[in-house]
Design a protein around this motif. Structure first.
Motif, mmCIF file in Angstrom:
data_model
loop_
_atom_site.group_PDB
_atom_site.id
_atom_site.type_symbol
_atom_site.label_atom_id
_atom_site.label_comp_id
_atom_site.label_asym_id
_atom_site.label_seq_id
_atom_site.Cartn_x
_atom_site.Cartn_y
_atom_site.Cartn_z
ATOM 1 N N GLY A 172 42.389 41.350 81.804
ATOM 2 C CA GLY A 172 42.909 42.741 81.369
ATOM 3 C C GLY A 172 42.138 43.789 81.066
ATOM 4 N N GLU B 40 50.435 41.170 92.925
ATOM 5 C CA GLU B 40 50.576 40.572 91.392
ATOM 6 C C GLU B 40 50.987 39.119 91.801
ATOM 7 N N LYS B 41 50.435 38.497 91.126
ATOM 8 C CA LYS B 41 50.700 36.726 90.809
ATOM 9 C C LYS B 41 51.266 36.117 92.241
ATOM 10 N N GLN C 208 55.446 46.678 87.583
ATOM 11 C CA GLN C 208 54.130 46.443 87.810
ATOM 12 C C GLN C 208 52.921 47.147 88.059
ATOM 13 N N VAL D 16 42.449 39.640 88.473
ATOM 14 C CA VAL D 16 42.191 40.947 87.794
ATOM 15 C C VAL D 16 42.630 40.281 86.189
ATOM 16 N N ASP E 200 43.552 39.163 76.483
ATOM 17 C CA ASP E 200 42.266 38.849 76.627
ATOM 18 C C ASP E 200 41.173 39.288 75.745
ATOM 19 N N THR F 149 49.836 46.390 88.720
ATOM 20 C CA THR F 149 49.116 45.946 90.080
ATOM 21 C C THR F 149 49.531 46.595 91.088
ATOM 22 N N LEU G 287 54.544 45.961 82.330
ATOM 23 C CA LEU G 287 53.066 46.669 81.919
ATOM 24 C C LEU G 287 53.007 48.002 82.433
ATOM 25 N N LEU H 229 44.259 45.005 77.714
ATOM 26 C CA LEU H 229 45.649 44.105 77.427
ATOM 27 C C LEU H 229 44.980 43.107 76.149
ATOM 28 N N TYR I 280 47.623 35.530 87.834
ATOM 29 C CA TYR I 280 47.080 36.858 87.747
ATOM 30 C C TYR I 280 47.579 37.701 88.892
ATOM 31 N N GLY I 281 47.160 39.084 88.695
ATOM 32 C CA GLY I 281 47.034 39.939 89.679
ATOM 33 C C GLY I 281 45.691 39.627 90.813
HETATM 34 C C1 G1P Z 1 49.277 40.964 83.445
HETATM 35 C C2 G1P Z 1 48.909 41.676 84.604
HETATM 36 C C3 G1P Z 1 48.036 40.847 85.852
HETATM 37 C C4 G1P Z 1 46.812 40.504 85.284
HETATM 38 C C5 G1P Z 1 46.942 39.818 83.845
HETATM 39 C C6 G1P Z 1 45.534 39.674 83.079
HETATM 40 O O1 G1P Z 1 49.708 39.885 83.721
HETATM 41 O O2 G1P Z 1 49.995 41.806 85.284
HETATM 42 O O3 G1P Z 1 47.827 41.626 86.890
HETATM 43 O O4 G1P Z 1 46.085 39.847 86.114
HETATM 44 O O5 G1P Z 1 47.633 40.523 82.820
HETATM 45 O O6 G1P Z 1 45.554 39.071 81.857
HETATM 46 P P1 G1P Z 1 50.411 38.930 82.433
HETATM 47 O O7 G1P Z 1 49.522 38.096 81.750
HETATM 48 O O8 G1P Z 1 50.872 39.976 81.304
HETATM 49 O O9 G1P Z 1 51.615 38.219 82.892
#
Ligand code: G1P
Length: 310
Positions: free
Chosen positions: A210, A195-196, A234, A208, A137, A236, A114, A134, A174-175
């Motif tokens: 999207g 991050e996660k 990342q 966090v 979401d 994040t 990302l 993103l 999530y972040g």
């Molecule tokens: C991404 C981001 C993450 C965020 C999330 C929200 O993760 O890296 O920090 O919390 O989107 O949907 P992904 O869901 O793409 O793995």
């Protein structure tokens, strides 16, 4: 550091993911084109951008993403055929998909995460704050989030993330943000981002979600950010660097979102999103809810010995 200013003119939508969680549906169709009721998921996101007063969208795409371009383009033959048949309702729907925003496309090339996708937007965005959305979401248009984030960015400068309180068991998806209060009920100052986080290591239950409004200083930081979790660059991690040192690109704030959010990122969440949004629709909601109630009631005996189905 950017001085606070009102208005964000550009939005970036990363859409280069492979959609592996939806194979084989996504073998030849981008996951962003999967229908949520009767509109592709990506159309909800573009409409959200436009509702927030932003009319320039950059999609970060990759191989097999051409249907996205076709979807937001005019389709003269189809429009003419619908006009000829007098089907003005469908004509309006088709024209609605021809976005009121100028949509630009850039290919990510290597899928390096990302953060790398957002970095691909640097030449288009230039030196001004910008939004990132993103596509997994979906935010209900009745609970506007992005326009609130734009206002908070104008007030405080720097960058703004969207935060949602989630159950402790979910935070590792999530972040996650360590935060403190600002005196504004829905605005928190972000001190740290992870991050996660692994179980037991989350600094809070603020996830966090999207939506981001970012200071352009994030581009320089991303260019220097080493691959992190999952071997990917990342976003994040770059935001963590901004939060840790506000002299780079201003502070990082979080807008707490308590509205309706639909996750289309995996199959179960996607099914929930479709059902929820169908239930809410003016044209379909009543008959669909009635059928759903009957269906669930009729299915209950099968579940009697199990946990209550979701
Ligand atoms: C991404 C981001 C993450 C965020 C999330 C929200 O993760 O890296 O920090 O919390 O989107 O949907 P992904 O869901 O793409 O793995």
């Amino acid at each position: 550091m950017t001085t606070p200013r009102r208005g964000i003119s550009k939005a970036v939508i990363p859409a280069a993911g492979l959609g592996t969680r939806f194979l084989p549906a996504t073998k030849a169709t981008p996951k962003e084109m999967l229908p949520v009721v009767d509109r592709p998921a990506i159309q909800y996101v573009v409409e959200e951008v436009v509702d927030a007063g932003i009319h320039d969208v950059l999609m970060i795409t990759g191989r097999n993403k051409r249907p996205l371009e076709d979807h937001f383009d005019r389709n003269w033959e189809l429009e003419e055929a619908l006009r000829h048949k007098g089907d003005l309702g469908r004509l309006a729907q088709v024209q609605r998909a021809t976005s009121p925003a100028a949509i630009h496309y850039v290919r990510q090339g290597d899928p390096r995460g990302l953060g790398h996708a957002v970095l691909c937007a640097a030449p288009h965005v230039g030196n001004e704050p910008f939004a990132v959305l993103l596509g997994d979401d979906l935010i209900d248009p009745r609970d506007p989030l992005l326009s609130r984030m734009v206002d908070v960015q104008a007030e405080h400068g720097g960058s703004v993330v969207a935060l949602m309180e989630v159950d402790e068991s979910q935070i590792g998806l999530y972040g996650c943000a360590a935060v403190h209060g600002t005196g504004q009920a829905d605005v928190l100052r972000v001190d740290r981002l992870v991050e996660k986080p692994a179980p037991g290591e989350a600094p809070s239950n603020y996830a966090v979600i999207g939506r981001y409004v970012l200071d352009p200083a994030v581009f320089d930081v991303l260019a220097r950010t080493e691959p992190g979790r999952g071997g990917e660059v990342q976003l994040t991690d770059a935001l963590q660097q901004l939060a840790a040192d506000p002299s780079i690109g201003g502070p990082v704030h979080g807008v707490v979102f308590r509205g309706r959010r639909y996750d289309t990122g995996d199959r179960l969440e996607y099914l929930r999103a479709v059902v929820q949004l169908a239930c809410e629709r003016e044209d379909l909601g009543d008959p669909f809810r009635r059928w759903l109630q009957e269906y669930v009631t009729a299915s209950m005996p099968f579940y009697a010995d199990d946990a209550v189905p979701v």
